[in-house]
Design a protein around this motif. Sequence first.
Motif, PDB file in Angstrom:
ATOM      1  N   ASP A  93     -38.371  72.577 -22.426  1.00 12.78           N
ATOM      2  CA  ASP A  93     -37.120  71.882 -22.085  1.00 12.78           C
ATOM      3  C   ASP A  93     -36.102  72.022 -23.214  1.00 12.78           C
ATOM      4  OD1 ASP A  93     -38.614  71.050 -19.907  1.00 12.78           O
ATOM      5  OD2 ASP A  93     -38.977  69.039 -20.722  1.00 12.78           O
ATOM      6  N   VAL A  94     -36.590  71.853 -24.445  1.00 19.17           N
ATOM      7  CA  VAL A  94     -35.712  71.954 -25.615  1.00 19.17           C
ATOM      8  C   VAL A  94     -35.106  73.351 -25.697  1.00 19.17           C
ATOM      9  CG1 VAL A  94     -35.640  71.907 -28.134  1.00 19.17           C
ATOM     10  CG2 VAL A  94     -36.914  70.151 -26.895  1.00 19.17           C
ATOM     11  N   ARG A  95     -35.929  74.368 -25.495  1.00 17.83           N
ATOM     12  CA  ARG A  95     -35.414  75.743 -25.569  1.00 17.83           C
ATOM     13  C   ARG A  95     -34.338  75.982 -24.508  1.00 17.83           C
ATOM     14  NH1 ARG A  95     -41.061  76.616 -26.721  1.00 17.83           N
ATOM     15  NH2 ARG A  95     -41.285  77.371 -28.882  1.00 17.83           N
ATOM     16  N   ASN A  96     -34.535  75.420 -23.325  1.00 19.45           N
ATOM     17  CA  ASN A  96     -33.532  75.591 -22.275  1.00 19.45           C
ATOM     18  C   ASN A  96     -32.209  74.948 -22.656  1.00 19.45           C
ATOM     19  OD1 ASN A  96     -34.891  77.150 -20.350  1.00 19.45           O
ATOM     20  ND2 ASN A  96     -35.923  75.362 -19.472  1.00 19.45           N
ATOM     21  N   GLU A  97     -32.258  73.877 -23.459  1.00 19.69           N
ATOM     22  CA  GLU A  97     -31.028  73.238 -23.911  1.00 19.69           C
ATOM     23  C   GLU A  97     -30.172  74.175 -24.767  1.00 19.69           C
ATOM     24  OE1 GLU A  97     -29.354  70.413 -23.656  1.00 19.69           O
ATOM     25  OE2 GLU A  97     -30.659  69.433 -22.204  1.00 19.69           O
ATOM     26  N   PHE A  98     -30.796  75.174 -25.356  1.00 22.03           N
ATOM     27  CA  PHE A  98     -30.073  76.136 -26.195  1.00 22.03           C
ATOM     28  C   PHE A  98     -29.682  77.398 -25.436  1.00 22.03           C
ATOM     29  CE2 PHE A  98     -32.148  73.572 -29.387  1.00 22.03           C
ATOM     30  CZ  PHE A  98     -31.246  73.559 -30.436  1.00 22.03           C
ATOM     31  N   ALA A  99     -30.021  77.474 -24.177  1.00 22.91           N
ATOM     32  CA  ALA A  99     -29.829  78.710 -23.421  1.00 22.91           C
ATOM     33  C   ALA A  99     -28.353  79.055 -23.278  1.00 22.91           C
ATOM     34  CB  ALA A  99     -30.475  78.583 -22.052  1.00 22.91           C
ATOM     35  N   ALA A 100     -28.082  80.343 -23.197  1.00 20.23           N
ATOM     36  CA  ALA A 100     -26.712  80.800 -22.979  1.00 20.23           C
ATOM     37  C   ALA A 100     -26.254  80.519 -21.561  1.00 20.23           C
ATOM     38  CB  ALA A 100     -26.610  82.292 -23.291  1.00 20.23           C
ATOM     39  N   ASP A 101     -27.184  80.527 -20.629  1.00 18.38           N
ATOM     40  CA  ASP A 101     -26.858  80.319 -19.230  1.00 18.38           C
ATOM     41  C   ASP A 101     -26.734  78.831 -18.918  1.00 18.38           C
ATOM     42  OD1 ASP A 101     -26.795  81.688 -16.409  1.00 18.38           O
ATOM     43  OD2 ASP A 101     -28.093  79.934 -16.207  1.00 18.38           O
ATOM     44  N   ALA A 102     -25.641  78.445 -18.278  1.00 13.93           N
ATOM     45  CA  ALA A 102     -25.376  77.035 -18.008  1.00 13.93           C
ATOM     46  C   ALA A 102     -26.422  76.425 -17.084  1.00 13.93           C
ATOM     47  CB  ALA A 102     -23.984  76.862 -17.404  1.00 13.93           C
ATOM     48  N   SER A 103     -26.917  77.201 -16.116  1.00 16.54           N
ATOM     49  CA  SER A 103     -27.924  76.653 -15.202  1.00 16.54           C
ATOM     50  C   SER A 103     -29.220  76.343 -15.928  1.00 16.54           C
ATOM     51  CB  SER A 103     -28.179  77.631 -14.052  1.00 16.54           C
ATOM     52  OG  SER A 103     -28.725  78.858 -14.523  1.00 16.54           O
ATOM     53  N   ASP A 104     -29.555  77.130 -16.952  1.00 14.57           N
ATOM     54  CA  ASP A 104     -30.747  76.842 -17.765  1.00 14.57           C
ATOM     55  C   ASP A 104     -30.551  75.577 -18.580  1.00 14.57           C
ATOM     56  OD1 ASP A 104     -32.159  79.047 -16.846  1.00 14.57           O
ATOM     57  OD2 ASP A 104     -31.477  80.343 -18.486  1.00 14.57           O
ATOM     58  N   ARG A 105     -29.342  75.388 -19.115  1.00 17.38           N
ATOM     59  CA  ARG A 105     -29.071  74.165 -19.879  1.00 17.38           C
ATOM     60  C   ARG A 105     -29.170  72.937 -18.982  1.00 17.38           C
ATOM     61  NH1 ARG A 105     -24.767  77.433 -21.892  1.00 17.38           N
ATOM     62  NH2 ARG A 105     -23.195  76.136 -20.865  1.00 17.38           N
ATOM     63  N   ALA A 106     -28.643  73.045 -17.769  1.00 17.05           N
ATOM     64  CA  ALA A 106     -28.726  71.928 -16.832  1.00 17.05           C
ATOM     65  C   ALA A 106     -30.185  71.608 -16.515  1.00 17.05           C
ATOM     66  CB  ALA A 106     -27.963  72.261 -15.544  1.00 17.05           C
ATOM     67  N   ARG A 107     -30.990  72.637 -16.306  1.00 20.80           N
ATOM     68  CA  ARG A 107     -32.404  72.408 -16.028  1.00 20.80           C
ATOM     69  C   ARG A 107     -33.102  71.779 -17.227  1.00 20.80           C
ATOM     70  NH1 ARG A 107     -33.767  77.181 -15.060  1.00 20.80           N
ATOM     71  NH2 ARG A 107     -35.124  77.765 -16.802  1.00 20.80           N
ATOM     72  N   GLY A 108     -32.707  72.190 -18.434  1.00 22.79           N
ATOM     73  CA  GLY A 108     -33.279  71.604 -19.631  1.00 22.79           C
ATOM     74  C   GLY A 108     -33.057  70.104 -19.698  1.00 22.79           C
ATOM     75  N   THR A 109     -31.835  69.658 -19.362  1.00 27.41           N
ATOM     76  CA  THR A 109     -31.554  68.226 -19.368  1.00 27.41           C
ATOM     77  C   THR A 109     -32.343  67.504 -18.293  1.00 27.41           C
ATOM     78  OG1 THR A 109     -29.313  68.595 -20.226  1.00 27.41           O
ATOM     79  CG2 THR A 109     -29.732  66.479 -19.167  1.00 27.41           C
ATOM     80  N   ARG A 110     -32.372  68.070 -17.091  1.00 22.30           N
ATOM     81  CA  ARG A 110     -33.120  67.431 -15.995  1.00 22.30           C
ATOM     82  C   ARG A 110     -34.594  67.294 -16.353  1.00 22.30           C
ATOM     83  NH1 ARG A 110     -30.223  71.162 -12.802  1.00 22.30           N
ATOM     84  NH2 ARG A 110     -32.118  72.392 -12.522  1.00 22.30           N
ATOM     85  N   ASP A 111     -35.179  68.374 -16.860  1.00 18.58           N
ATOM     86  CA  ASP A 111     -36.606  68.361 -17.157  1.00 18.58           C
ATOM     87  C   ASP A 111     -36.919  67.451 -18.342  1.00 18.58           C
ATOM     88  OD1 ASP A 111     -36.978  70.090 -15.080  1.00 18.58           O
ATOM     89  OD2 ASP A 111     -37.241  71.880 -16.322  1.00 18.58           O
ATOM     90  N   ALA A 112     -36.061  67.462 -19.363  1.00 16.85           N
ATOM     91  CA  ALA A 112     -36.292  66.600 -20.518  1.00 16.85           C
ATOM     92  C   ALA A 112     -36.267  65.132 -20.113  1.00 16.85           C
ATOM     93  CB  ALA A 112     -35.248  66.874 -21.601  1.00 16.85           C
ATOM     94  N   ARG A 113     -35.351  64.778 -19.216  1.00 12.75           N
ATOM     95  CA  ARG A 113     -35.294  63.389 -18.738  1.00 12.75           C
ATOM     96  C   ARG A 113     -36.567  63.011 -17.985  1.00 12.75           C
ATOM     97  NH1 ARG A 113     -33.684  61.360 -13.959  1.00 12.75           N
ATOM     98  NH2 ARG A 113     -32.667  63.298 -13.310  1.00 12.75           N
ATOM     99  N   GLN A 114     -37.142  63.961 -17.260  1.00 14.39           N
ATOM    100  CA  GLN A 114     -38.366  63.691 -16.505  1.00 14.39           C
ATOM    101  C   GLN A 114     -39.606  63.671 -17.388  1.00 14.39           C
ATOM    102  OE1 GLN A 114     -38.666  62.863 -13.264  1.00 14.39           O
ATOM    103  NE2 GLN A 114     -36.437  62.850 -13.136  1.00 14.39           N
ATOM    104  N   HIS A 115     -39.579  64.440 -18.460  1.00  9.36           N
ATOM    105  CA  HIS A 115     -40.773  64.614 -19.288  1.00  9.36           C
ATOM    106  C   HIS A 115     -40.847  63.684 -20.491  1.00  9.36           C
ATOM    107  CE1 HIS A 115     -41.131  69.004 -17.680  1.00  9.36           C
ATOM    108  NE2 HIS A 115     -41.700  68.132 -16.876  1.00  9.36           N
ATOM    109  N   ALA A 116     -39.735  63.053 -20.862  1.00 12.91           N
ATOM    110  CA  ALA A 116     -39.734  62.267 -22.097  1.00 12.91           C
ATOM    111  C   ALA A 116     -38.811  61.067 -21.980  1.00 12.91           C
ATOM    112  CB  ALA A 116     -39.310  63.132 -23.281  1.00 12.91           C
ATOM    113  N   THR A 117     -39.122  60.035 -22.766  1.00 13.90           N
ATOM    114  CA  THR A 117     -38.225  58.911 -22.976  1.00 13.90           C
ATOM    115  C   THR A 117     -37.714  58.993 -24.402  1.00 13.90           C
ATOM    116  OG1 THR A 117     -39.444  57.509 -21.422  1.00 13.90           O
ATOM    117  CG2 THR A 117     -37.989  56.405 -23.001  1.00 13.90           C
TER     118      THR A 117
END
Length: 296
Positions: A93-117
Motif C-alpha cells: 500500500d505504501v509503495r502505491n502511494e508513491f506511484a507515478a500513476d494516479a490510479s495506483d495512488r488512489a488504490r494505495g489510499t483505499r487499501d491502506a485505510r482498509q489494512h491499517a489504523t
Amino acid sequence: MRCRLLRSTLVLVAAGAVLVATDSAALAGGDRGHGRDAQTVHVTGTGSTVAIDDAHVRAGTVRFEVSTTSSTFSAVTLFSLKNGATLDQFFDDVRNEFAADASDRARGTRDARQHATFYGLADVVPGVPLAVTVDLRPGTYWLFDLTTPPDPVEDPQVTPLRVTGGTGHDEGRDGDVRVRMTGDRFLAPSVWPRRGTWSVGNTDDTVHFMQLQPVDRGTTDRKVQQALEATFGFSVGDLADPDRPTVGSEVLSPGIQHTVDYDLPAGRYVLLCFIADESDGMTHAVMGMHKVIVLR
C-alpha cells in the motif's frame, strides 16, 4: 499515507528551518498539563528508522515525545494492522502511494485505510520536537519514518510497540486550538497562539494528515490553490518560507484524534493534506484541503 512525491521539496524547506527548540525541555510549550498523567515514550526518527526508549506500555493515554537525528526531516507514523492484513500488504500500500500513476495512488489510499489504523504522531525537523498524546487500546502497534519513497524491493523498517492491560480510554483532551478534518477540509481557527497545544480529530471517511507549512507574508488560500494547481497538487512552490520549520500531525484514520504540544515561530502558515484521494489519486490539498492561519 501521503502522496510523498512532495518529500524532496519538504526536505529542502526543513533544512533551512529556524531551530526554535534545542532540547526536549522545550516540548509542549511547557507541557500545559496534557502529559502529566500519561506514560511517556521518547521517539527518535532518523529519516528512515525509528528508535523508542520503551517498547511495552500500558493501555490508555500515551505521550510520545518525537524528535529527529536526521539533518533534514522525519515523518514518524504510528499504526496498527486490521482486517487480517500483514505488514507485507501494508508495505505494498505504501509503495502505491508513491506511484507515478494516479490510479495506483488512489488504490494505495483505499487499501491502506482498509489494512491499517493510523494514530498520527508527527512531522519534525532538527531542533523542533513535538509531543503527541494519544489514547491506545491493547494490541501491537508499529512505528516507521518514511521521509523518502520506499525501496521497490526492500521493505521499510518498522519498530514494534506492544500495548497491554486494560482497554484504553479517551480522556476527551482538548487543546488550545481545536481542528477537525472533515469533507476534505480543515475546520480550524484562523489565528493560533504560537505556543500551546493543538487537538486534531479526523471525522471524515478517509485518512488525512495536517502539515503546518510556513508561507510568506501576504499568502492567501487563493494563492495557495493557484500554487498547488501549478505543481499538480504536490507543493506550494515559492510561497513556502524556508526560514521557519515545517511540522505537523501525521496520518490519522477516521475516528482518531490526538493532541500535539508545540512551540513555533510566529507568522503565517498553511495547513495542508497531501493524501491521495481514494477516487482519482489527486492530492487532497489541490482539491481544496488547505487553510491559511496566523500564529501570534
